[in-house]
Design a protein around this motif. Sequence first.
Motif, mmCIF file in Angstrom:
data_model
loop_
_atom_site.group_PDB
_atom_site.id
_atom_site.type_symbol
_atom_site.label_atom_id
_atom_site.label_comp_id
_atom_site.label_asym_id
_atom_site.label_seq_id
_atom_site.Cartn_x
_atom_site.Cartn_y
_atom_site.Cartn_z
ATOM 1 N N TYR A 82 0.834 -1.213 0.000
ATOM 2 C CA TYR A 82 0.000 0.000 0.000
ATOM 3 C C TYR A 82 0.861 1.253 0.000
ATOM 4 O O TYR A 82 0.597 2.206 -0.751
ATOM 5 C CB TYR A 82 -0.920 -0.012 1.219
ATOM 6 N N THR A 136 2.289 1.977 -3.476
ATOM 7 C CA THR A 136 1.318 2.520 -4.429
ATOM 8 C C THR A 136 1.015 3.977 -4.110
ATOM 9 O O THR A 136 0.895 4.807 -5.017
ATOM 10 C CB THR A 136 0.013 1.699 -4.411
ATOM 11 N N LEU A 184 -5.568 0.471 -7.140
ATOM 12 C CA LEU A 184 -4.773 -0.345 -6.220
ATOM 13 C C LEU A 184 -4.790 0.248 -4.810
ATOM 14 O O LEU A 184 -4.886 -0.483 -3.821
ATOM 15 C CB LEU A 184 -3.334 -0.445 -6.732
ATOM 16 N N LEU A 211 -10.517 -4.654 -10.123
ATOM 17 C CA LEU A 211 -10.006 -3.287 -10.152
ATOM 18 C C LEU A 211 -10.784 -2.403 -11.124
ATOM 19 O O LEU A 211 -10.544 -1.187 -11.187
ATOM 20 C CB LEU A 211 -8.521 -3.278 -10.555
ATOM 21 N N ILE A 261 5.811 -1.019 -9.405
ATOM 22 C CA ILE A 261 4.456 -1.086 -9.959
ATOM 23 C C ILE A 261 4.500 -1.546 -11.415
ATOM 24 O O ILE A 261 3.657 -2.340 -11.860
ATOM 25 C CB ILE A 261 3.758 0.283 -9.828
ATOM 26 N N ILE A 304 -0.199 -6.717 -2.167
ATOM 27 C CA ILE A 304 -0.673 -7.593 -3.245
ATOM 28 C C ILE A 304 0.550 -8.322 -3.786
ATOM 29 O O ILE A 304 1.600 -7.715 -3.987
ATOM 30 C CB ILE A 304 -1.312 -6.792 -4.398
#
Length: 853
Positions: free
Chosen positions: A403, A406, A442, A469, A522, A551
Amino acid sequence: MTDRDYGFPFPPYSIQNEFMNSLYDTLSKGKIGIFESPTGTGKSLSIICGSLRWLKDHDQDELNKMEKPSKLKKKGGGEKSQEDNNNQEPDWLQSFKVTNKIEQQKETLRKERRNELKRRIQYAKQLEESKASFILGENDSSSLRWKKRHKMNNDGLKNKKKINEEDDNEFLLDEYTSDNDEDEHDKMKLKSNDNSNLSKEVRELLAKLEPTKQTPFDIQEQEDEEEDEQLKIYYTSRTHSQLSQFIHEVNKTMYSENIWTIPLGSRKNTCIHKDIKKLKSVQRMNEACLELQKNSNSTLKCPHLPSKTEKNQWNTFRDHALAKVRDIEDLVQVGEKMGICPYYGSRHALRPAQLVVLPYQHLLHANTRESLGISLKNNIVIIDEAHNLIETITSIHTVTLTYHQTHMAFQQLGTYLKKYRNRLLGKNIAYIRQIVHIIKALIKLLEPTPCDEKKEDKVMGVNEFVHLLNIDHMNMFKIEKYLKQSHLARKLNGFMDKELLKNQQQQQTNTNTTLMPTLTIIESFLLTLTNPDKDGRIVINYSEKENNPEIKYMLLNPAEVFQPIVNDAKSIILAGGTMEPISDFINILLHNTSSSQIDRLSCGHIIPPNNMAVMSIDTGPSGKPFLFRYDNRKDEKLMDEVGQTIINLCNVIPGGVVCFFSSFTYLEQVYQRWNTYQHNNGHTRLTLIERKKKVFKEPRDSNQVETTLRDYAMHIDKSGGALLLCVVNGKMSEGINFSDQLGRGVIMIGLPFANRGSIELQEKIKYANEMNPNQLDAGNEYYENLCMRGVNQSIGRAIRHKNDYATIILLDQRYSHTRIRNKLPGWIGNHVDHCEKFNVAMGNTIRFFKQFR
């Protein structure tokens, strides 16, 4: 058995001859070989001598074929009669003859070029042998040119700050217009080609039969641009030190005089630029290097990269690189003396090289192979230390995104767009908006929630994840292409580093830090979304990462990654000291390969049979059963029984004893019990152990491993004994040599089965069952094999040479089961003495060591 001379540096043992003969035959037949030879049996030398003898014979066969056409002269008739015959032949036959003639001319040119290269390399070798300071002398014109160039670049670097402040276009993206799946140039070629309705294969064949379009002069010009590719052996291993050791072994053999060898490494190991070397992150080094190359200001370009007009500098580096068999450190020294980048210089030497030594990542990652110019087509691939090949491939292609990463990437892209939005050309804005949209999705998915609203962990396929998503309307392949071609991540990272530097200067601080390259991570994650749905899973983890959910794309199908290597290579050898259990290689990695195409060899050990005692023990000194299942590992009485067992064994095993636990958690539980619980005599079990052997524990911090090993070895030298508590699959279970007094005994406590409750493991077990529907319980087979690979690596730490001796003790009733015993290496599993009672094992141990007094 063949009497072929492999040039072994000393009289080989029978198992070494067996290994080399099998290796040679497998290479000759173009098959895949799975070879197991215990450490200490000369595995590396057997690989070297067997494969290089095959390469030498193959090269000689090819040379003989090249010489045959020159011996075939025209029989009778002159040119006129030949011409008359040609006039009566059909066009396709004349075309074939002309094409054949051009091929002969090509072969002649290749031979001439190779002889010229041999002369150049021999000259470089003579220079090095005749001069202490080889390559560049004080009066050498090339040396003076490089000194001048270094000065120019250093002067430029001093002004870099000023120039960068004035040039705010440094990180501006180039115009991006390509949205096509095919190159426009290729499209135009197809439109103009009358045969465009034919298949690609037919068009290629017709192109080859057009002799008038390529003259010998054109061939020469083409080969000047691109040197003739040599048949090669690609050798890869797990660590940098193992690759260096392999090079050291090659230098022991007669092949070192004539084999053209080049090692490949990362910029971290090969860069000689004084500023880039200071960067701690490999990612940062890569980006800084690429930015220097793209800099429009010539004084800021890397001084170690000759220009296109200075091709002879690259050739000179190549000649010296191939003049001797060198490891990475040697190659760096050559680069430093010549002032030429070893990282790119080694690529220049790749085509003519016959033996290429490279790390796992360079071989097993397709994009890395492509970027380095590695071609496996019809070449030999040897993967050493291949026991963890499946896990290595899976790890390389698994990407984790948090997290925080992102969120940071979103902020960084926002800062970048604020600066450059009005100057971005083409479709850059459109694609960046798509990427921002994905990142926002995300963030929303991963955003932590209050404790009373906990999200559940999830696992799903790629297609389901893309739908979750709400990005399934986006073309991920075009986004992948854009990210690769635009270099957005690299531009953004450079821009953010520059902004950070400005802020530090304004605040008059010098923390020498850089921002995390989050968009690079990413980008790697987004690229996994183009993989086939069946080959991987997306795991969303909330529970274990409450403040920073993550993720993970988890690769399930390593065969899909390995298959291009299988398709391209002429032959593949998977070698290791302990390759058992081999069934995973057959069922998972090579399930598309016919069993008739796979050769297997498992060698015995070179030690005498009485130099090893292997025992599985069912019960402890008090008769308590040894059964270390997950649900009874907290059994304190079982911990006490293990402690008393080790006390007794340490009293009769001399030197060092290495004891392996299933995990750090269990090791700490047992150690705490030994250290705190006092018996009737008032002593703890740890105190009683240390009366005979000082106890050391494997540290969790890998930086402390070397210190612990050194202290362990020093204590054995001084006092004669020590006990080292380790963890299966830890740093000390692989690559560490516990020979002689360092490992007279190896004790394995239980079976280190992984946590079956893990979502990731459950998916892998499920996938194994799906991939092998005809095999009963394939998932459980995979689960057991995962455990036994860890066991085999750990117990293989002892007995490292022909005169070594040790005892291997397996504490768990399940080691007596045939299914488990068959998964042990043959040289161990065939000699296990099953002891139902502990006193029998103690008697065997005493008798075993008595013979060596």
